[in-house]
Structure formats: C-alpha cells, structure tokens
Motif scaffolding. Structure first.
Motif, PDB file in Angstrom:
ATOM      1  N   LYS A  94      -3.962   6.950   5.100  1.00 38.85           N
ATOM      2  CA  LYS A  94      -2.724   6.921   5.880  1.00 38.85           C
ATOM      3  C   LYS A  94      -1.798   5.940   5.179  1.00 38.85           C
ATOM      4  O   LYS A  94      -2.169   4.811   4.899  1.00 38.85           O
ATOM      5  CB  LYS A  94      -3.018   6.451   7.305  1.00 38.85           C
ATOM      6  N   THR A  95      -0.588   6.385   4.870  1.00 41.33           N
ATOM      7  CA  THR A  95       0.362   5.579   4.112  1.00 41.33           C
ATOM      8  C   THR A  95       1.733   5.649   4.773  1.00 41.33           C
ATOM      9  O   THR A  95       2.137   6.688   5.270  1.00 41.33           O
ATOM     10  CB  THR A  95       0.492   6.107   2.665  1.00 41.33           C
ATOM     11  N   LYS A 105       2.659   0.752   2.682  1.00 39.46           N
ATOM     12  CA  LYS A 105       1.553   0.205   3.474  1.00 39.46           C
ATOM     13  C   LYS A 105       0.497   1.295   3.434  1.00 39.46           C
ATOM     14  O   LYS A 105       0.829   2.479   3.500  1.00 39.46           O
ATOM     15  CB  LYS A 105       1.955  -0.003   4.935  1.00 39.46           C
ATOM     16  N   LYS A 106      -0.775   0.904   3.358  1.00 39.49           N
ATOM     17  CA  LYS A 106      -1.796   1.928   3.193  1.00 39.49           C
ATOM     18  C   LYS A 106      -3.099   1.501   3.844  1.00 39.49           C
ATOM     19  O   LYS A 106      -3.448   0.323   3.856  1.00 39.49           O
ATOM     20  CB  LYS A 106      -2.014   2.176   1.699  1.00 39.49           C
ATOM     21  N   TYR A 107      -3.818   2.495   4.345  1.00 38.79           N
ATOM     22  CA  TYR A 107      -5.159   2.289   4.897  1.00 38.79           C
ATOM     23  C   TYR A 107      -5.997   3.496   4.508  1.00 38.79           C
ATOM     24  O   TYR A 107      -5.540   4.637   4.609  1.00 38.79           O
ATOM     25  CB  TYR A 107      -5.095   2.161   6.424  1.00 38.79           C
ATOM     26  N   ALA A 118      -5.417   2.719  12.530  1.00 39.94           N
ATOM     27  CA  ALA A 118      -5.425   1.975  11.266  1.00 39.94           C
ATOM     28  C   ALA A 118      -4.429   0.819  11.268  1.00 39.94           C
ATOM     29  O   ALA A 118      -3.290   0.969  11.679  1.00 39.94           O
ATOM     30  CB  ALA A 118      -5.100   2.916  10.112  1.00 39.94           C
ATOM     31  N   MET A 120      -2.467  -1.083   8.716  1.00 40.72           N
ATOM     32  CA  MET A 120      -2.124  -0.870   7.317  1.00 40.72           C
ATOM     33  C   MET A 120      -1.633  -2.125   6.616  1.00 40.72           C
ATOM     34  O   MET A 120      -1.318  -2.081   5.436  1.00 40.72           O
ATOM     35  CB  MET A 120      -1.115   0.269   7.207  1.00 40.72           C
TER      36      MET A 120
END
Length: 141
Positions: A94-95, A105-107, A118, A120
């Motif tokens: 998930k970004t 931002k990322k997870y 999430a 992130m």
C-alpha cells in the motif's frame, strides 16, 4: 500459553486435512517452462489474473512481478495498492504518492488484509535506484 497449544493443534489438523491426497499429488503441469522465456517460471506460474494491470519495471529481474490492484486519487495524493509476485511468496503493498513532490509513504505485508490498518510512516523522497521509482513513474505519468 493456554491459548497457543489449542491453536497449534487446530492448525496441525487443518494442515493434515488440506494436504494433497494420493490422487492429486502426482499431477504435473501441462506447460513446461521455456528456456528462452525471460519471466521467472515461479512468477509465471503464480501470475495474477488478467484484470490486474502490470507495472513496468526498469530492472529486468523485477519486470513482470508487479501488478496494480487499486488506484484512487484524493486531495492530490495517489492511493495505490499493488502486489509483487515473488519466487517463494507474494508481497502486498500500500503506497501513497505525492507526484508533485516525488514523495511516498509505503507499507508492505505478506497478506492483503494487513493493508487495511497499515501505518505507512512518514513521507520520504523517492530514490531513483528503488523499485518505488518505477511505480511512482507509472502512477505519475
């Protein structure tokens, strides 16, 4: 500890119950992998369904592994989810992308359900050597 033992027993029961039977254990693939095929055979075998959009990657080893599963835009932020098909397992990502500032931002997780809640983290600038640079380029085109 009291909860772990019954959970372990139930898990083992399902593992044994779901293991392949003698009737299906010897089934072989109809399609043999081609020696000239650039796609890693393990990735090809688990390739996602046609409704997913492939994300082109600049690294030939990573190309053919990334697939867009969701994309929406809200207040100038691109909300993106994709799957990376791996040899051993898949990663669900998930970004959030700010195209105007090249920040993300990322997870990532090993299952899509984990993406729902999430965290992130903070915005970071995309490094041109990251695979994130390819997904940002694809989304922000």
């Amino acid at each position: 500890m009291k909860l772990k033992l019954p959970l372990l027993i139930v898990s083992l029961f399902f593992l044994v119950a779901c293991s392949p039977s003698d009737d299906t254990a010897n089934v072989q693939s109809i399609q043999e992998p081609s020696a000239t095929n650039d796609v890693v055979p393990e990735v090809e075998a688990t390739a996602p369904k046609a409704e997913l959009t492939p994300i082109p990657m600049s690294d030939s080893h990573e190309n053919g592994r990334y697939f867009l599963t969701s994309h929406t835009t809200e207040n100038g932020v691109e909300n993106v989810e994709y799957i990376r098909k791996g040899n051993e397992s898949d990663a669900y990502v998930k970004t959030q992308i700010k195209c105007s500032s090249n920040k993300v931002k990322k997870y990532s997780a090993d299952n899509p359900a984990a993406l729902i809640s999430a965290d992130m983290g903070d915005w970071v600038t995309v490094d041109p050597d990251w695979t994130d640079a390819d997904s940002v380029k694809f989304i922000c085109k």
